[in-house]
Design an enzyme around this catalytic site. Sequence first.
Site, PDB file in Angstrom:
ATOM      1  N   CYS A 117      -1.901   5.250  -4.812  1.00 23.39           N
ATOM      2  CA  CYS A 117      -2.544   3.944  -4.930  1.00 23.39           C
ATOM      3  C   CYS A 117      -3.512   3.924  -6.117  1.00 23.39           C
ATOM      4  CB  CYS A 117      -3.280   3.608  -3.646  1.00 23.39           C
ATOM      5  SG  CYS A 117      -4.102   2.005  -3.677  1.00 23.39           S
ATOM      6  N   HIS A 161       0.849  -1.185   0.000  1.00 20.50           N
ATOM      7  CA  HIS A 161       0.000   0.000   0.000  1.00 20.50           C
ATOM      8  C   HIS A 161       0.885   1.236   0.000  1.00 20.50           C
ATOM      9  CE1 HIS A 161      -3.720  -2.199   0.639  1.00 20.50           C
ATOM     10  NE2 HIS A 161      -3.045  -2.955   1.488  1.00 20.50           N
TER      11      HIS A 161
END
Length: 112
Positions: free
Chosen positions: A34, A22
């Site tokens: 992201c 992430h």
Amino acid sequence: MIIVEINKDSKGKIVSFTMSGHAEFAEKGEDIVCAGASAVAFGSLNAVMVLTGITPCIEQSESGYLSCSLPADLPVETSKQVQLLLEGMVISLETIERDYKDYLKLIVKNRG
């Protein structure tokens, strides 16, 4: 951090890639790193499937993992098309990495 690993064969052709982790650039739903990396990867895979008619082996999970392996026995012209689309993906990810190097790392591995 998002780690993208591109695997190339001895001739320099992309044979597979993985994306994991992430970015943690911002809160969920507001993380542009992201969102950008995901859009590039999934958009490229969709383009490969729709424009070339092939179906790569794809694995994904909600934990931020994506894996794609290409069939080894593609016709020459189809392989060229797939490579062009995936090299475009790599260039887009390199651009994200350049601007957000603390949140995305791109690794290219050459086999052979």
